[in-house]
Design a protein around this motif. Sequence first.
Motif, PDB file in Angstrom:
ATOM      1  N   PHE A   1      -5.092  97.329   8.844  1.00 18.98           N
ATOM      2  CA  PHE A   1      -5.792  96.816   7.670  1.00 18.98           C
ATOM      3  C   PHE A   1      -5.001  97.211   6.430  1.00 18.98           C
ATOM      4  N   SER A   2      -5.215  96.508   5.331  1.00 13.39           N
ATOM      5  CA  SER A   2      -4.533  96.844   4.083  1.00 13.39           C
ATOM      6  C   SER A   2      -5.293  96.259   2.910  1.00 13.39           C
ATOM      7  N   SER A   3      -4.983  96.781   1.711  1.00 15.31           N
ATOM      8  CA  SER A   3      -5.550  96.193   0.496  1.00 15.31           C
ATOM      9  C   SER A   3      -4.816  94.900   0.183  1.00 15.31           C
ATOM     10  N   LEU A   4      -5.430  94.071  -0.641  1.00 15.74           N
ATOM     11  CA  LEU A   4      -4.814  92.797  -0.998  1.00 15.74           C
ATOM     12  C   LEU A   4      -3.575  93.014  -1.859  1.00 15.74           C
ATOM     13  N   SER A   5      -3.651  93.974  -2.794  1.00 12.00           N
ATOM     14  CA  SER A   5      -2.533  94.189  -3.719  1.00 12.00           C
ATOM     15  C   SER A   5      -1.326  94.828  -3.033  1.00 12.00           C
ATOM     16  N   HIS A   6      -1.543  95.489  -1.902  1.00  9.93           N
ATOM     17  CA  HIS A   6      -0.440  96.081  -1.132  1.00  9.93           C
ATOM     18  C   HIS A   6      -0.518  95.574   0.312  1.00  9.93           C
ATOM     19  N   TYR A   7      -0.539  94.278   0.432  1.00  5.05           N
ATOM     20  CA  TYR A   7      -0.740  93.676   1.747  1.00  5.05           C
ATOM     21  C   TYR A   7       0.441  93.960   2.673  1.00  5.05           C
ATOM     22  N   ARG A   8       0.106  94.305   3.927  1.00  2.00           N
ATOM     23  CA  ARG A   8       1.113  94.547   4.943  1.00  2.00           C
ATOM     24  C   ARG A   8       1.009  93.473   6.024  1.00  2.00           C
ATOM     25  N   GLU A   9       2.125  92.997   6.426  1.00  2.00           N
ATOM     26  CA  GLU A   9       2.176  91.893   7.394  1.00  2.00           C
ATOM     27  C   GLU A   9       1.406  92.253   8.669  1.00  2.00           C
ATOM     28  N   GLY A  10       0.628  91.293   9.155  1.00  2.00           N
ATOM     29  CA  GLY A  10      -0.109  91.479  10.396  1.00  2.00           C
ATOM     30  C   GLY A  10      -1.439  92.170  10.239  1.00  2.00           C
ATOM     31  N   SER A  11      -1.851  92.466   9.018  1.00  2.00           N
ATOM     32  CA  SER A  11      -3.095  93.200   8.797  1.00  2.00           C
ATOM     33  C   SER A  11      -4.220  92.282   8.337  1.00  2.00           C
ATOM     34  N   PHE A  12      -5.438  92.803   8.369  1.00  2.00           N
ATOM     35  CA  PHE A  12      -6.557  92.071   7.766  1.00  2.00           C
ATOM     36  C   PHE A  12      -6.906  92.709   6.431  1.00  2.00           C
ATOM     37  N   THR A  13      -7.396  91.889   5.499  1.00  2.00           N
ATOM     38  CA  THR A  13      -7.645  92.349   4.143  1.00  2.00           C
ATOM     39  C   THR A  13      -8.902  91.693   3.597  1.00  2.00           C
ATOM     40  N   TRP A  14      -9.206  91.984   2.334  1.00  2.00           N
ATOM     41  CA  TRP A  14     -10.460  91.530   1.720  1.00  2.00           C
ATOM     42  C   TRP A  14     -10.180  90.986   0.326  1.00  2.00           C
ATOM     43  N   ILE A  15     -10.732  89.822   0.024  1.00  2.78           N
ATOM     44  CA  ILE A  15     -10.683  89.260  -1.330  1.00  2.78           C
ATOM     45  C   ILE A  15     -12.087  89.345  -1.909  1.00  2.78           C
ATOM     46  N   LYS A  16     -12.274  90.257  -2.855  1.00  2.77           N
ATOM     47  CA  LYS A  16     -13.589  90.442  -3.462  1.00  2.77           C
ATOM     48  C   LYS A  16     -13.929  89.306  -4.408  1.00  2.77           C
ATOM     49  N   LYS A  17     -12.986  88.981  -5.302  1.00  2.00           N
ATOM     50  CA  LYS A  17     -13.188  87.925  -6.288  1.00  2.00           C
ATOM     51  C   LYS A  17     -11.925  87.090  -6.392  1.00  2.00           C
ATOM     52  N   GLN A  18     -12.072  85.852  -6.827  1.00  2.00           N
ATOM     53  CA  GLN A  18     -10.937  84.938  -6.926  1.00  2.00           C
ATOM     54  C   GLN A  18      -9.845  85.516  -7.819  1.00  2.00           C
ATOM     55  N   GLU A  19     -10.245  86.176  -8.920  1.00  2.00           N
ATOM     56  CA  GLU A  19      -9.258  86.703  -9.864  1.00  2.00           C
ATOM     57  C   GLU A  19      -8.507  87.913  -9.315  1.00  2.00           C
ATOM     58  N   ASN A  20      -8.943  88.436  -8.162  1.00  2.00           N
ATOM     59  CA  ASN A  20      -8.235  89.566  -7.553  1.00  2.00           C
ATOM     60  C   ASN A  20      -6.980  89.132  -6.797  1.00  2.00           C
ATOM     61  N   ILE A  21      -6.815  87.835  -6.576  1.00  2.00           N
ATOM     62  CA  ILE A  21      -5.638  87.353  -5.852  1.00  2.00           C
ATOM     63  C   ILE A  21      -4.416  87.479  -6.753  1.00  2.00           C
ATOM     64  N   PRO A  22      -3.402  88.246  -6.365  1.00  2.00           N
ATOM     65  CA  PRO A  22      -2.204  88.402  -7.199  1.00  2.00           C
ATOM     66  C   PRO A  22      -1.559  87.049  -7.506  1.00  2.00           C
ATOM     67  N   LEU A  23      -1.098  86.922  -8.745  1.00  2.00           N
ATOM     68  CA  LEU A  23      -0.492  85.671  -9.192  1.00  2.00           C
ATOM     69  C   LEU A  23       0.681  85.295  -8.297  1.00  2.00           C
ATOM     70  N   GLY A  24       0.660  84.074  -7.800  1.00  2.00           N
ATOM     71  CA  GLY A  24       1.745  83.573  -6.971  1.00  2.00           C
ATOM     72  C   GLY A  24       1.693  84.003  -5.523  1.00  2.00           C
ATOM     73  N   MET A  25       0.636  84.712  -5.110  1.00  2.00           N
ATOM     74  CA  MET A  25       0.559  85.195  -3.731  1.00  2.00           C
ATOM     75  C   MET A  25       0.351  84.022  -2.774  1.00  2.00           C
ATOM     76  N   ASP A  26       1.130  83.993  -1.709  1.00  2.00           N
ATOM     77  CA  ASP A  26       1.023  82.951  -0.694  1.00  2.00           C
ATOM     78  C   ASP A  26       0.023  83.397   0.370  1.00  2.00           C
ATOM     79  N   LEU A  27      -1.156  82.787   0.353  1.00  2.00           N
ATOM     80  CA  LEU A  27      -2.202  83.205   1.282  1.00  2.00           C
ATOM     81  C   LEU A  27      -1.909  82.808   2.721  1.00  2.00           C
ATOM     82  N   THR A  28      -0.946  81.943   2.917  1.00  2.00           N
ATOM     83  CA  THR A  28      -0.610  81.566   4.301  1.00  2.00           C
ATOM     84  C   THR A  28      -0.023  82.748   5.066  1.00  2.00           C
TER      85      THR A  28
END
Length: 305
Positions: A30-57
């Motif tokens: 598992f990991s936080s969204l701002s320090h996402y690690r490949e292969g992990s699961f994470t959480w998006i609390k609010k739309q504005e928490n998604i880092p600018l330009g982050m590829d959700l794929t």
Amino acid sequence: MKIKEILDFLQTARIPFSFTGDPEREVDRFSSLSHYREGSFTWIKKQENIPLGMDLTGLALVFVAEDVDGGNAPNVIRTPESKHAFFSSIEHFYAQPEERPAVGQFTYIGPRVKLGRNVRIGHNCTLDGDITIGDDTVIWNSVVLLNRVTVGSRCDIHSGAVIGHDGYAYTEDAGHHKVMVKHFGGVSIGNDVLIGENVCISRGTIDDTVLEDGVKIDALGHIAHNCWFGRNAAMPVPCSVSGSVHVGENAYLAGDIIRNQCTIGENAFVGLGAVVVKDVAPGQTVVGNPAKPFIKRKREEYAIY
């Protein structure tokens, strides 16, 4: 593990959710969204928490609230309890049981103390009086429980908490000579209650000070004699709650000062740093000093200078 295992856990835990994606996909951490690690699961609390330009794929699995757009993430768990679902999954799959002694060093347990099953008590604690501790409760280090205290099951009492001393009350004569009032009540704490670090809870003068099931008290708070906290009430940052205050079920106090004998209604919200000098109605939000009902104004109502 496979995503399917997380979905099975959520079903067992009766957490409502919907899922889109491949349940056979592997996730290994598992990991936080701002320090996402490949292969992990994470959480998006609010739309504005998604880092600018982050590829959700690139997200292996994401927990989102119902009002959050998961975008093009390949595997999405959508739930109205996204925070609860995410952290419960982490705890279920990754938490390791702590190996702790039943009683730590230099702890005194008086002869009238009754301990339930699987109670853990830390170092340098004092339990002295008519004390009853329920099953699976954890008491950390340097905690003091005195006089008459009942603690339910599965409670978590953090280091430095002091529970059961006489509260601050006195009588005085015509010359203003003060004599402290002897207290005869106790403290009654329900099940699944959290008491944070260095919290002070005074016993009642005649009847008990009461914290019902599910109450959560953050560090450094003070609860005076005769107070009553209803089920699932929360005090998330330090508050000073004066004597004989009644806090309703699911009420929320955020760093406030509450005058003695006030009532905070159920589901009420007392905003950060408020000073409450009169009752708060059920479901009401109050802010400021003195606390007043919060009225959200439309943008056009504000004057621009």
